[in-house]
Scaffold this motif. Structure first.
Motif, PDB file in Angstrom:
ATOM      1  N   ASN A 278       0.836  -1.200   0.000  1.00  0.00           N
ATOM      2  CA  ASN A 278       0.000   0.000   0.000  1.00  0.00           C
ATOM      3  C   ASN A 278       0.877   1.259   0.000  1.00  0.00           C
ATOM      4  O   ASN A 278       1.103   1.875   1.034  1.00  0.00           O
ATOM      5  CB  ASN A 278      -0.932   0.016   1.214  1.00  0.00           C
ATOM      6  CG  ASN A 278      -1.904   1.185   1.181  1.00  0.00           C
ATOM      7  OD1 ASN A 278      -2.038   1.862   0.166  1.00  0.00           O
ATOM      8  ND2 ASN A 278      -2.572   1.432   2.296  1.00  0.00           N
ATOM      9  N   SER A 279       1.367   1.613  -1.180  1.00  0.00           N
ATOM     10  CA  SER A 279       2.202   2.812  -1.276  1.00  0.00           C
ATOM     11  C   SER A 279       1.355   4.073  -1.447  1.00  0.00           C
ATOM     12  O   SER A 279       1.837   5.181  -1.195  1.00  0.00           O
ATOM     13  CB  SER A 279       3.176   2.684  -2.455  1.00  0.00           C
ATOM     14  OG  SER A 279       2.464   2.584  -3.680  1.00  0.00           O
ATOM     15  N   ASP A 280       0.107   3.907  -1.851  1.00  0.00           N
ATOM     16  CA  ASP A 280      -0.747   5.080  -2.066  1.00  0.00           C
ATOM     17  C   ASP A 280      -0.965   5.849  -0.766  1.00  0.00           C
ATOM     18  O   ASP A 280      -1.086   7.079  -0.773  1.00  0.00           O
ATOM     19  CB  ASP A 280      -2.104   4.653  -2.641  1.00  0.00           C
ATOM     20  CG  ASP A 280      -1.982   4.114  -4.058  1.00  0.00           C
ATOM     21  OD1 ASP A 280      -0.944   4.384  -4.695  1.00  0.00           O
ATOM     22  OD2 ASP A 280      -2.907   3.419  -4.514  1.00  0.00           O
ATOM     23  N   TRP A 281      -1.022   5.132   0.354  1.00  0.00           N
ATOM     24  CA  TRP A 281      -1.277   5.805   1.628  1.00  0.00           C
ATOM     25  C   TRP A 281      -0.160   6.794   1.945  1.00  0.00           C
ATOM     26  O   TRP A 281      -0.429   7.930   2.341  1.00  0.00           O
ATOM     27  CB  TRP A 281      -1.371   4.775   2.748  1.00  0.00           C
ATOM     28  CG  TRP A 281      -1.587   5.410   4.092  1.00  0.00           C
ATOM     29  CD1 TRP A 281      -2.772   5.803   4.633  1.00  0.00           C
ATOM     30  CD2 TRP A 281      -0.582   5.751   5.047  1.00  0.00           C
ATOM     31  NE1 TRP A 281      -2.577   6.374   5.870  1.00  0.00           N
ATOM     32  CE2 TRP A 281      -1.238   6.351   6.150  1.00  0.00           C
ATOM     33  CE3 TRP A 281       0.797   5.614   5.093  1.00  0.00           C
ATOM     34  CZ2 TRP A 281      -0.551   6.816   7.275  1.00  0.00           C
ATOM     35  CZ3 TRP A 281       1.497   6.063   6.201  1.00  0.00           C
ATOM     36  CH2 TRP A 281       0.814   6.657   7.281  1.00  0.00           C
TER      37      TRP A 281
ATOM     38  N   ASP B  48       1.887   8.189  -0.199  1.00  0.00           N
ATOM     39  CA  ASP B  48       1.812   9.274  -1.176  1.00  0.00           C
ATOM     40  C   ASP B  48       0.788  10.321  -0.737  1.00  0.00           C
ATOM     41  O   ASP B  48       1.014  11.527  -0.883  1.00  0.00           O
ATOM     42  CB  ASP B  48       1.430   8.726  -2.557  1.00  0.00           C
ATOM     43  CG  ASP B  48       2.544   7.873  -3.163  1.00  0.00           C
ATOM     44  OD1 ASP B  48       3.713   8.074  -2.780  1.00  0.00           O
ATOM     45  OD2 ASP B  48       2.220   7.003  -3.998  1.00  0.00           O
ATOM     46  N   SER B  49      -0.322   9.861  -0.198  1.00  0.00           N
ATOM     47  CA  SER B  49      -1.357  10.799   0.242  1.00  0.00           C
ATOM     48  C   SER B  49      -0.874  11.594   1.459  1.00  0.00           C
ATOM     49  O   SER B  49      -1.194  12.786   1.591  1.00  0.00           O
ATOM     50  CB  SER B  49      -2.646  10.051   0.585  1.00  0.00           C
ATOM     51  OG  SER B  49      -2.490   9.260   1.754  1.00  0.00           O
TER      52      SER B  49
END
Length: 679
Positions: A197-200, A202-203
Motif C-alpha cells: 500500500n504505497s498510495d497511503w 503518497d497521500s
C-alpha cells in the motif's frame, strides 16, 4: 531613539535586496516534496556521500528518496502520526537526514539533540518535546537513553519513550532491551508496508503543507534551559530562497557537513538550502579526518561559528611558526601583497594593474597553499555567525582569498537575517538585511526583525512566544545594536548586558571579551565591570600557546602547568595591553587571572555552541572574582578531578592575579603579525 525601519527594495538583476514576502510567496512545497522533485528530475545525481573506511559512499537523489519513503512508512508502523515529534540524537550521518525527512513526510516534526548532551539537558529536551520515538546514532547515545530509562523507572516514573532506533549497531549486538530497534529493520518494515500500500504514504506527503512544523530547534540557552522553537517548512525554505537571491547556489555546489544538525546553522544551509537547490552534502568519516576530508571534497560553500575560523587561523599560525626562515619570509611578503588587495576591495576600490600582477604571484607562492591546507581552495563563499568574529581574523581570511561573510540571526528567524554582500564587506559589522527582511530599533536600541522566516512560537510556551513576537510580527531579539554610517548592522550584545561608560560609550562585557579573544592565545575570556575595576578571567588556547612555549623552549606538562608559567602571564599581559588600546580608558582591563582549566560544556560553563554561561561562571568562580576586585595578589581554588574509572581527587590550586598597573611593555616589543604566534 526613534524606532527606525529599513525595508529592503525589490531585487534587481545584479542580486540586489528584495522586498518582504518575495520568496515566501514562491514557497509552495514542503521539504519532502522538494526531495521527491529532485528524485524525479535528477535521479542519478549525488544527493549525499559518507566516507567509510577511507572510501566515499555516494547516495543518489533517487535512493535518498526511496530510503526516506521506507523509513517514513516504518515510523508509521511504530505509531508516528501527523503532529508528533521525533527526536534525533547523534552525529551527522545520512540516517539523520533520512529520519528528519521521513518524519516530515508523515506531517510530524523533528527535534535535534546535540550528541554531547547529557543529564538534565538531555532530559529537558526529551520531556519538553514528549517524543515517543528517538533515533539515536550508536552505543554511546543508546546507553545515555537506557540510563535515563533505568533512573526514571527506579524513581517510579514512566519512561516516555516507546522506541529507540539506532543507526550504528556496533557494540549493540548483545543488547536485549525491548524498546531497541535497528534502523535497517525499521526501513525493512516500511518497505514491506509500501509493497502492499504505497498510495497511503503518497497521500500523506501530498497532505503536507508549507505551514506545517518541520523542525523544532533548541535555542542557545545561555541564561536558562533552552527553549524549543517551531520552524515551519515555509520559514526555512523562504530563508533559503532569500539567501539564494543574493548568494546563488547551484546543484553542482558541494557542502561538507561538520556541525550538528541540532544547530539552526546546519539546518539553514545543509538542509533547507540543500533541498531547495539540490546541493550535495558530504559527511566526513570522523572528527579527526574533517580537514583531510574537506581537502578531498573541496566545498564551494561553508558555514561555521567563529571558533572554527579561529582554530583554522591557529593551525596556520602553528604551521608557519614551525616553518623555516625562508618560507616565513615568502609567506610574509605574499600575505602583505594580498592584504593590500583585500583592503582595496573592502574600501570599494580596485587594485591597480601592478598590484594585481603581484597578487597573482603572491597567490601562487603564499596564499593558495594555505587555502589548500585548509580545504578552502574551491570556496565560493562562506559564512560565520553565532558570535562576533575578530576583525583581524576576518581580515586574515579575506587576505588569503576566502570570501568570508559575517551573518546575524537567531534560531527564531531560521539563523540568518543580516549578511554581508560580496561587494560590501565590513570587518566590524554583520552586513545588511537579506531580501524579505525588515529591521528596526526600539527606543532602548533593541534590534527588531520581521520576515517570512520568523518562527511559529515556542513549544508549549505561549508566554515566551508572546514576549518574542509582537502583534505586528516583529521579532524582539533581546540584542542591542545600531546602524553604522554605511547602513551596516553593528551588534553590541544582549540588551540586558548593555552598559554605558563614563564617556557615554555604549558597551558590554562581551564587547570587551571579544576584544581579548582576538588574541590567538586567548580561547575564552569573561569580563567583570561591576566592581572597582574592569577585570577578567582568561582561559588559554592550548594549541597556540603550546606552540609558542615550544618555540620559546619553555617546558610544561599539563594545561594547568602551562597556565601557571610567569612567561605565559607576560605573553597574555602584552596581548591585553594591545587590546586595551582599542578601548576607551574607562573600560580597559586592569587585572586578570589565567584559569587553571578550560571551560567545559559538560560542566555547564559554556553551551554546546561555545557561548559562555555567565551565571554559572559567576557562581562557580565567585572567590576568584572577589579576589580580582579586592586587589589581592593571588587566590586559591578547589579543583576536583574525575578519572575515567569514576574516582575523584580534590586539590587546592593557587592562582596568581596579574595587575596591569605594574606591567611595563618591553621597549623592544614588536607587534605580532596576525598569521604568526611569534613576535
Amino acid at each position: 531613539m526613534i524606532p527606525r525601519t529599513i525595508e529592503t527594495p525589490p531585487a534587481d538583476s545584479a542580486g540586489g535586496r528584495g522586498s518582504q514576502g518575495n520568496a515566501a510567496s514562491s514557497i509552495t512545497e514542503t521539504m519532502p516534496q522538494h526531495l521527491r522533485n529532485l528524485a524525479t528530475t535528477d535521479p542519478t545525481g549525488v544527493a549525499m556521500q559518507e566516507k567509510r573506511y577511507g572510501i566515499w559512499q555516494p547516495m543518489t537523489w533517487q535512493l535518498y528518496y526511496q530510503r526516506v519513503r521506507e523509513f517514513s512508512s516504518g515510523l508509521a508502523e511504530l505509531g508516528v502520526i501527523r503532529g508528533d515529534i521525533v527526536a534525533v540524537l547523534g552525529d551527522n550521518r545520512p540516517e539523520w537526514l533520512i529520519a528528519e525527512l521521513a518524519a516530515q513526510t508523515l506531517g510530524a516534526s523533528v527535534v535535534g539533540i546535540y550528541p554531547t548532551s547529557i543529564g538534565d539537558e538531555l532530559t529537558h529536551i526529551l520531556e519538553s518535546s514528549a517524543a515517543r520515538v528517538v533515533v539515536a546514532e550508536d552505543q554511546e547515545q543508546v546507553d545515555k537513553l537506557l540510563a535515563l530509562k533505568t533512573a526514571q523507572e527506579a524513581a517510579g516514573l514512566a519512561f516516555g519513550i516507546d522506541t529507540i532506533v539506532f543507526y550504528d549497531p556496533h557494540g549493540l549486538e548483545q543488547y536485549t532491551d525491548s524498546i531497541l530497534l535497528d534502523f535497517t529493520e525499521v526501513e525493512a518494515r516500511g518497505a514491506r508496508a509500501l509493497a502492499t500500500n504505497s498510495d497511503w504514504l503518497d497521500s500523506q506527503m501530498s497532505q503536507g503543507d508549507v505551514d506545517d512544523i518541520a523542525v523544532i530547534c533548541t535555542t542557545s540557552g545561555t541564561t536558562s534551559k533552552p527553549k524549543l522553537a517551531y520552524l515551519s517548512h515555509a520559514n526555512l525554505l523562504s530563508m533559503a530562497a532569500n539567501l539564494d537571491s543574493i548568494d546563488p547556489i547551484t546543484p553542482n555546489y558541494r557542502y561538507v557537513s561538520i556541525l550538528p544538525f541540532a544547530w539552526i546553522g546546519e539546518q539553514m544551509l545543509a538542509v533547507a538550502c540543500g533541498l531547495l537547490k539540490g546541493m550535495a552534502i558530504s559527511f566526513p568519516e570522523d572528527a579527526s579526518t574533517q580537514r583531510a576530508d574537506m581537502r578531498e571534497i573541496g566545498p564551494d560553500i561553508m558555514f561555521a561559528p567563529p571558533r572554527i575560523w579561529e582554530s583554522m587561523l591557529s593551525e596556520v599560525q602553528v604551521r608557519i611558526d614551525e616553518a623555516g626562515k625562508l618560507k616565513r619570509a615568502v609567506f610574509g611578503w605574499g600575505y602583505q601583497i594580498s592584504d593590500r588587495i583585500a583592503a582595496e576591495a573592502a574600501s570599494g576600490r580596485r587594485a591597480g594593474t601592478g598590484l594585481k600582477m603581484l597578487g597573482k604571484l603572491a597567490n601562487l607562492v603564499a596564499t593558495r597553499p594555505i587555502r589548500e591546507q585548509l580545504g578552502l581552495t574551491r570556496m565560493k563563499r562562506c559564512y560565520t555567525g553565532g558570535a562576533p568574529l575578530g576583525p583581524d581574523v576576518f581580515r586574515f581570511f579575506h587576505s588569503i582569498g576566502v570570501n568570508l561573510k559575517q551573518i546575524y540571526g537567531q534560531t527564531e528567524i531560521c539563523g540568518i537575517a543580516v549578511v554581508h554582500r560580496d561587494d560590501d564587506i565590513s570587518y566590524t559589522s554583520v552586513g545588511t538585511p537579506i531580501p524579505g527582511t525588515e529591521i528596526r530599533f526600539s527606543a532602548d536600541h533593541e534590534i527588531l526583525l520581521r520576515s517570512s522566516s520568523v518562527f511559529r512560537g515556542y513549544h508549549r510556551n505561549p508566554e515566551a512566544t508572546a514576549e518574542a513576537v509582537d502583534t505586528d510580527g516583529w521579532l524582539h531579539t533581546s540584542d542591542a545594536g545600531y546602524l553604522d554610517e554605511h547602513g551596516h548592522l553593528v551588534v553590541v550584545d544582549r540588551l540586558k548586558d548593555v552598559k554605558f561608560a563614563a564617556d557615554s560609550t555604549m558597551f558590554s562585557n562581551a564587547f570587551i571579551e571579544n576584544k581579548l579573544k582576538f588574541s590567538p592565545y586567548v580561547e575564552e575570556s569573561v569580563v567583570f565591570t561591576d566592581g572597582a575595576a574592569v577585570t577578567a578571567i582568561i582561559t588559554l588556547d592550548p594549541s597556540t600557546v603550546g606552540a609558542w612555549a615550544e618555540h620559546a623552549k619553555l617546558p610544561y606538562t599539563t594545561y594547568t602547568d602551562l597556565a601557571a608559567k610567569p612567561e605565559v602571564f607576560d605573553l597574555v599581559a602584552e596581548e591585553i595591553v594591545r587590546a586595551n588600546e582599542d578601548l576607551s580608558e574607562a573600560i580597559r582591563v586592569s587585572r586578570f587571572v589565567l584559569l587553571h582549566k578550560q571551560f567545559d560544556p559538560d560542566d555547564d560553563e559554556i553551551t554546546r555552541t561555545r557561548k559562555v554561561r555567565r551565571s554559572v561562571i559567576a557562581q562557580r568562580y565567585g572567590p576568584i572574582i572577589d579576589a580580582l576586585d579586592s586587589g589581592a595578589e593571588d587566590v586559591t581554588v578547589d579543583s576536583t578531578i574525575t578519572y575515567q574509572d569514576g574516582t575523584t581527587l580534590s586539590r587546592e590550586i593557587p592562582l596568581r592575579i596579574y595587575d596591569l598597573s605594574t606591567y611595563t611593555m618591553p621597549t623592544d616589543a614588536a607587534r605580532r603579525q596576525v598569521w604568526s604566534g611569534r613576535k
